[in-house]
Design a protein around this motif. Sequence first.
Motif, PDB file in Angstrom:
ATOM      1  N   THR A 177       0.847  -1.189   0.000  1.00  0.00           N
ATOM      2  CA  THR A 177       0.000   0.000   0.000  1.00  0.00           C
ATOM      3  C   THR A 177       0.882   1.239   0.000  1.00  0.00           C
ATOM      4  OG1 THR A 177      -1.841   1.168   1.045  1.00  0.00           O
ATOM      5  CG2 THR A 177      -0.228   0.175   2.531  1.00  0.00           C
ATOM      6  N   SER A 193      -1.081   4.095   0.397  1.00  0.00           N
ATOM      7  CA  SER A 193      -2.141   4.956   0.889  1.00  0.00           C
ATOM      8  C   SER A 193      -1.624   5.827   2.032  1.00  0.00           C
ATOM      9  CB  SER A 193      -3.320   4.106   1.381  1.00  0.00           C
ATOM     10  OG  SER A 193      -4.330   4.934   1.928  1.00  0.00           O
ATOM     11  N   TYR A 215      -1.261   1.819   6.432  1.00  0.00           N
ATOM     12  CA  TYR A 215      -0.932   2.891   5.494  1.00  0.00           C
ATOM     13  C   TYR A 215       0.566   3.162   5.537  1.00  0.00           C
ATOM     14  CZ  TYR A 215      -0.888   6.378   9.356  1.00  0.00           C
ATOM     15  OH  TYR A 215      -0.635   7.088  10.496  1.00  0.00           O
TER      16      TYR A 215
END
Length: 126
Positions: free
Chosen positions: A13, A15, A107
Amino acid sequence: MALYAQTVGTLSTNSSTFTPMQGLTLTIPEGVGTTAIVILNVPMPYATGTDTPGGTFGIALNGAVSTVTASFTYNDPAPASTGRIPTTLVVGIPLGNAAQTVQAVWYGVRGSTVIIDSPATLTAII
């Protein structure tokens, strides 16, 4: 009782906000007055980036992320190599009067990409 989920393959990820970790979802049963111990074990994560990369992990209960999280970062702003940083999070979750969904979330900190290429696990002990 114990419930267990495990990732398969490589996950990543980039993000900047919590996003679900694929394959790490459990449904815990009802049980007012009982607390489930939920353990997220990420044994070999690493992160890439140029602003002191790292990752943050959490547990979401019915979509709401717990205030208890676990994180790792490297000591160098742009590490020459990305060593593995084992990360484990343990959270107590009170059982309710209905079944609840527990989801591991993560994240990348400061724009980094977090990668796992070995199994991570989510366990609930009730």
